[in-house]
Design an enzyme around this catalytic site. Structure first.
Site, PDB file in Angstrom:
ATOM      1  CG  HIS A  26     -11.425  -4.052  -3.258  1.00 46.18           C
ATOM      2  ND1 HIS A  26     -10.272  -4.371  -3.949  1.00 46.18           N
ATOM      3  CD2 HIS A  26     -11.019  -3.216  -2.265  1.00 46.18           C
ATOM      4  CE1 HIS A  26      -9.236  -3.740  -3.405  1.00 46.18           C
ATOM      5  NE2 HIS A  26      -9.675  -3.031  -2.380  1.00 46.18           N
ATOM      6  CG  ASP A  30      -8.756  -2.225   8.237  1.00 46.26           C
ATOM      7  OD1 ASP A  30      -9.277  -2.664   7.195  1.00 46.26           O
ATOM      8  OD2 ASP A  30      -7.535  -2.033   8.344  1.00 46.26           O
ATOM      9  CD  GLU A 214      -5.717   2.308  -4.725  1.00 46.30           C
ATOM     10  OE1 GLU A 214      -6.599   2.997  -4.179  1.00 46.30           O
ATOM     11  OE2 GLU A 214      -5.101   1.397  -4.138  1.00 46.30           O
ATOM     12  CG  ASP A 303     -10.835   0.708  -1.350  1.00 44.28           C
ATOM     13  OD1 ASP A 303     -10.401  -0.352  -0.845  1.00 44.28           O
ATOM     14  OD2 ASP A 303     -10.085   1.629  -1.712  1.00 44.28           O
TER      15      ASP A 303
END
EC number: 3.5.4.4
Length: 367
Positions: A26, A30, A214, A303
């Site tokens: 994960h 960008d 989340e 992340d």
């Protein structure tokens, strides 16, 4: 957590964690740009940044992302996406992503991004994917075979292009794309809005993960699994809401939590990011501790490396400091991730047996 016969396990040093082979499921393309690259690409297109030099810009990203709000966190992407609107820029970002991950000891990574966010210029969706693949292949070649990287194509849950992106993922399935994802603000945009895309992917025998649990709770996880058929959960932190720890220390799992554990559904947990967005208070209080004790299929991820100022080494070492995890524990997380990758079984097994296990065995043998 792990007990070694005859002695007390010793937590690894940061240097050992850096040297250990790591697997990343994960990570947003960008969300991992080098600040200097943003400065240079922004200058080329005349995009105004909140800071003019790389050091100040990096600090601005970290401070802006550290707000406790997922919505504010996502706003920082306005600048990274703005400089990724042409082929050379996208390829550069992709190449540098692979270089940075390889330098951090990552041996396999699935990196996601939303092609629909990179077509404000004159690029087509197909050209965006091609540019990313070009950069990934350059980065892998430069690493000398030390890392394998695959794409995950993301659709934005507040938009209506998920079927188009799903079809794109299938078109590129044998050319570097491993799967599909949806991302963006959860509240008000349930995954069932994109049910036609998920049903299409299932008919095509394709893999997909869904950001769920989340910023929103159990209903988001339930829909992602039971309506949409997700193979993995992006974050999934709020599964902790279906687990009760009683005063006497006994633990009771609700129906959904039990299903997630029984089915070995991978949780793509991102501790630093979860703390920034308010999904967890700290490393020490992150649900990953209890979920690991209960043997959920936990994986550790970054992340957004830029926004969180993090790396796989930093994420894993943060857990070592919080929970006294050992190299054996980190190996368990890593094998969990490799087992859960959207890569053919024989390729997953080869990386586990030829890279992950020998890499950890060497480090454990040094103690």
């Amino acid at each position: 957590m792990t007990q070694t016969s005859g002695r007390t396990p010793t937590p690894p040093t940061r240097e050992q964690v850096h040297a250990a082979p790591k697997v990343l499921l994960h990570d947003h393309l960008d969300g991992g740009l080098r600040p200097q690259t943003i400065v240079e690409l922004a200058a080329e297109i005349g995009h105004r940044l909140p800071a003019d030099d790389a050091e100040s810009l990096g600090r601005w990203f970290a401070e802006s992302a550290d707000s406790g709000s997922l919505v504010r966190y996502l706003e920082t992407f306005d600048h990274t996406v703005a400089v990724m609107q042409n082929g050379p820029a996208i390829a550069r970002v992709a190449r540098e992503c692979v270089e940075d991950l390889a330098a951090d000891g990552v041996v396999y990574a699935e990196v996601r991004y939303a092609p629909e966010q990179h077509v404000s210029g004159d690029m087509t969706l197909d050209e965006v994917v091609a540019a990313v693949q070009e950069g990934f292949e350059e980065g892998m070649a430069a690493s000398g075979g030390r890392i394998v990287v695959r794409q995950l194509l993301t659709a934005m849950r507040h938009q209506a292009r998920s079927m188009e992106i799903a079809e794109l993922a299938i078109a590129w399935r044998d050319r570097g794309v491993a799967g599909f994802d949806i991302a963006g603000a959860e509240a008000g945009f349930p995954p069932t809005r994109h049910l036609d895309a998920f049903e299409y992917l299932q008919r095509e025998n394709a893999h997909f993960t869904i950001h769920a649990g989340e910023a929103f709770g159990l209903p988001s996880i339930w829909e992602a699994l039971q309506w949409c058929g997700a193979d993995r959960l992006g974050h999934g932190v709020r599964i902790i809401d279906d687990i009760t720890v009683h005063d006497d220390g006994t633990v009771e799992l609700g129906g959904l939590a039990a299903y997630v554990r029984d089915k070995r559904i991978p949780l793509e947990m991102c501790p630093s990011s979860n703390i920034q967005t308010g999904a967890a208070e700290s490393f020490a209080e992150h649900p990953i501790g209890l979920l690991t004790e209960l043997r959920f299929r936990v994986t550790v991820n970054t992340d957004n490396r830029l926004m969180s100022g993090t790396s796989m080494t930093q994420e894993m070492f943060g857990l070592v400091e919080a929970f006294d995890y050992t190299l054996e524990d980190l190996r368990w997380f890593t094998i969990n991730a490799m087992k859960s990758a959207f890569l053919p079984f024989d390729e997953r097994l080869a990386i586990i047996e030829k890279v992950v296990k020998p890499g950890y065995a060497s480090l454990i043998g040094q103690r």
